[in-house]
Design an enzyme around this catalytic site. Structure first.
Site, mmCIF file in Angstrom:
data_model
loop_
_atom_site.group_PDB
_atom_site.id
_atom_site.type_symbol
_atom_site.label_atom_id
_atom_site.label_comp_id
_atom_site.label_asym_id
_atom_site.label_seq_id
_atom_site.Cartn_x
_atom_site.Cartn_y
_atom_site.Cartn_z
ATOM 1 N N HIS A 2 -34.021 43.177 36.279
ATOM 2 C CA HIS A 2 -34.081 41.742 35.302
ATOM 3 C C HIS A 2 -34.500 40.536 36.726
ATOM 4 O O HIS A 2 -33.410 40.156 37.559
ATOM 5 C CB HIS A 2 -33.594 41.043 33.311
ATOM 6 C CG HIS A 2 -34.088 42.484 33.094
ATOM 7 N ND1 HIS A 2 -33.014 42.532 31.830
ATOM 8 C CD2 HIS A 2 -35.213 42.673 32.831
ATOM 9 C CE1 HIS A 2 -33.895 43.592 31.164
ATOM 10 N NE2 HIS A 2 -34.760 43.886 31.231
ATOM 11 N N HIS B 136 -24.278 36.656 31.414
ATOM 12 C CA HIS B 136 -24.799 35.262 30.726
ATOM 13 C C HIS B 136 -23.430 34.549 29.403
ATOM 14 O O HIS B 136 -22.984 34.461 29.148
ATOM 15 C CB HIS B 136 -25.652 35.157 29.640
ATOM 16 C CG HIS B 136 -27.081 36.068 30.583
ATOM 17 N ND1 HIS B 136 -27.828 34.993 30.922
ATOM 18 C CD2 HIS B 136 -27.301 36.969 30.831
ATOM 19 C CE1 HIS B 136 -28.982 35.839 30.735
ATOM 20 N NE2 HIS B 136 -29.098 36.955 30.904
ATOM 21 N N ASP C 181 -25.855 42.790 32.329
ATOM 22 C CA ASP C 181 -26.092 41.973 30.933
ATOM 23 C C ASP C 181 -25.530 43.819 29.398
ATOM 24 O O ASP C 181 -26.730 43.311 28.644
ATOM 25 C CB ASP C 181 -28.029 42.064 30.693
ATOM 26 C CG ASP C 181 -28.238 40.868 31.312
ATOM 27 O OD1 ASP C 181 -27.347 40.524 31.131
ATOM 28 O OD2 ASP C 181 -29.115 40.069 31.213
ATOM 29 N N ASP D 45 -34.141 37.307 35.721
ATOM 30 C CA ASP D 45 -32.632 36.399 35.582
ATOM 31 C C ASP D 45 -31.154 37.264 36.698
ATOM 32 O O ASP D 45 -30.092 36.785 36.186
ATOM 33 C CB ASP D 45 -32.706 35.834 34.405
ATOM 34 C CG ASP D 45 -32.391 37.643 33.586
ATOM 35 O OD1 ASP D 45 -33.032 38.174 33.278
ATOM 36 O OD2 ASP D 45 -31.047 37.133 33.245
ATOM 37 N N HIS D 46 -31.600 38.308 37.531
ATOM 38 C CA HIS D 46 -30.146 38.649 38.146
ATOM 39 C C HIS D 46 -31.175 38.994 39.653
ATOM 40 O O HIS D 46 -30.018 39.011 40.505
ATOM 41 C CB HIS D 46 -29.707 40.403 37.344
ATOM 42 C CG HIS D 46 -29.581 39.917 35.803
ATOM 43 N ND1 HIS D 46 -27.874 39.727 35.370
ATOM 44 C CD2 HIS D 46 -29.904 38.851 34.778
ATOM 45 C CE1 HIS D 46 -27.980 39.050 34.279
ATOM 46 N NE2 HIS D 46 -29.343 38.783 33.981
ATOM 47 N N HIS E 270 -28.823 44.908 37.861
ATOM 48 C CA HIS E 270 -30.427 45.249 36.895
ATOM 49 C C HIS E 270 -30.988 44.428 37.668
ATOM 50 O O HIS E 270 -30.528 43.916 38.123
ATOM 51 C CB HIS E 270 -30.182 45.905 35.569
ATOM 52 C CG HIS E 270 -30.236 44.533 34.406
ATOM 53 N ND1 HIS E 270 -28.913 43.450 34.723
ATOM 54 C CD2 HIS E 270 -31.260 43.404 33.513
ATOM 55 C CE1 HIS E 270 -28.997 42.384 33.475
ATOM 56 N NE2 HIS E 270 -30.853 42.724 33.491
ATOM 57 N N HIS F 223 -29.575 48.661 27.984
ATOM 58 C CA HIS F 223 -29.982 47.173 28.183
ATOM 59 C C HIS F 223 -31.118 47.453 29.154
ATOM 60 O O HIS F 223 -32.417 47.092 28.793
ATOM 61 C CB HIS F 223 -29.314 46.152 28.933
ATOM 62 C CG HIS F 223 -29.685 44.986 28.909
ATOM 63 N ND1 HIS F 223 -30.237 43.913 28.216
ATOM 64 C CD2 HIS F 223 -29.930 44.269 30.595
ATOM 65 C CE1 HIS F 223 -30.754 43.380 28.753
ATOM 66 N NE2 HIS F 223 -30.986 43.109 29.662
HETATM 67 FE FE FE Z 1 -29.772 38.911 31.572
HETATM 68 ZN ZN ZN Z 2 -30.775 41.310 31.635
#
Ligand code: FE
Ligand code: ZN
Length: 253
Positions: free
Chosen positions: A56, A169, A131, A58-59, A54, A112
């Site tokens: 975001h 995570h 996530d 942090d990905h 996805h 999400h």
């Molecule tokens: Fe994440």
């Molecule tokens: Zn995420």
């Protein structure tokens, strides 16, 4: 197929997937480029693909740097083509994508985010769930609604039981504490919690986790189970209401 979790940022995992037979190398959800580059150069590997579950930050944070350095192709969900940096290969729900000698089925699992996908390596029975499904947890609902998230979780539940789940995570310890609060006499959960404590005390990853393990101990996968409904005083409620309740409880945990 060799899979190596690479810790990134505070508690993210990127995963290097290395098919030694075909020579194909990919990375799933590189939040940052540096730790990926250092692993690849140490192991004398070149990167072919960047797989994003996805959009975001942090990905996808390492997408552009890795793409430039290795001339790698970026994959993501078609509807997220405007927010996945460097995207080349636009994936659709239920599509099969080929990685080396492997068939990878794309599952669109919104909740999400609206464009969240899962990469399921069919023969190897490996699922990258980003996530959406964590070990002993599920993702926060940011863009979708509870109904979408439950449907997405139910799709993952239907994968083969011996599927190994690689999530985005290292939230497992905290998730275990939440599961214990409401499902504390679940013997499968208790023994999993003990294993998690040991792993975390030596700073080892708790991933992957088998789907079978998750079905028995992850409270979010147990919202259809009568024993859990009774513990939550919701024995006459439908699965959806139980799921929504559990998700709300986790949001304020
Ligand atoms: Fe994440
Ligand atoms: Zn995420």
């Amino acid at each position: 197929m060799q899979i190596t979790p690479i810790p990134c940022l505070t508690d993210n995992y990127a995963y290097i997937i290395n098919d030694k037979n075909s020579g194909a190398v990919g990375v799933v959800d590189p939040s940052e480029a540096k730790p990926i580059i250092s692993f690849l150069s140490k192991n004398k590997l070149k990167l072919n693909y960047i797989l994003n579950t996805h959009h975001h930050f942090d990905h996808i944070g390492g997408n552009i740097e890795l793409k430039k350095l290795y001339n790698a192709e970026v994959l993501g969900f078609i509807n997220d083509k405007h927010r996945i940096p460097g995207i080349d290969i636009l994936l659709k729900d239920n599509e099969k994508w080929v990685f080396g000698n492997s068939q990878v089925k794309i599952l669109h699992i919104p909740g999400h985010t609206l464009g969240h996908i899962c990469f399921f390596f069919e023969r190897e029975k490996i699922a990258f769930t980003g996530d959406t499904l964590f070990s002993l947890g599920c993702g926060r609902i940011f863009e979708g609604d509870h109904n979408q998230m439950l449907k997405s979780i139910n799709r993952i539940k239907k994968l083969p039981k011996d599927t190994m789940i690689y999530c985005g995570h290292e939230y497992t310890y905290k998730n275990a504490e939440f599961c214990m609060k409401y499902d504390g006499d679940n013997v499968n959960l208790k023994s999993k919690f003990e294993r998690i404590k040991k792993l975390r005390s030596s700073n080892s990853p708790t991933v992957p986790s088998s789907l079978e393990d998750e079905l028995k101990s992850n409270i979010f996968l147990r919202c259809d189970q009568n024993d859990l409904k009774i513990k939550l005083n919701m024995e006459n409620e439908d699965d959806f209401k139980v799921f929504r309740k559990v998700r709300d409880l986790k949001d304020s945990f």
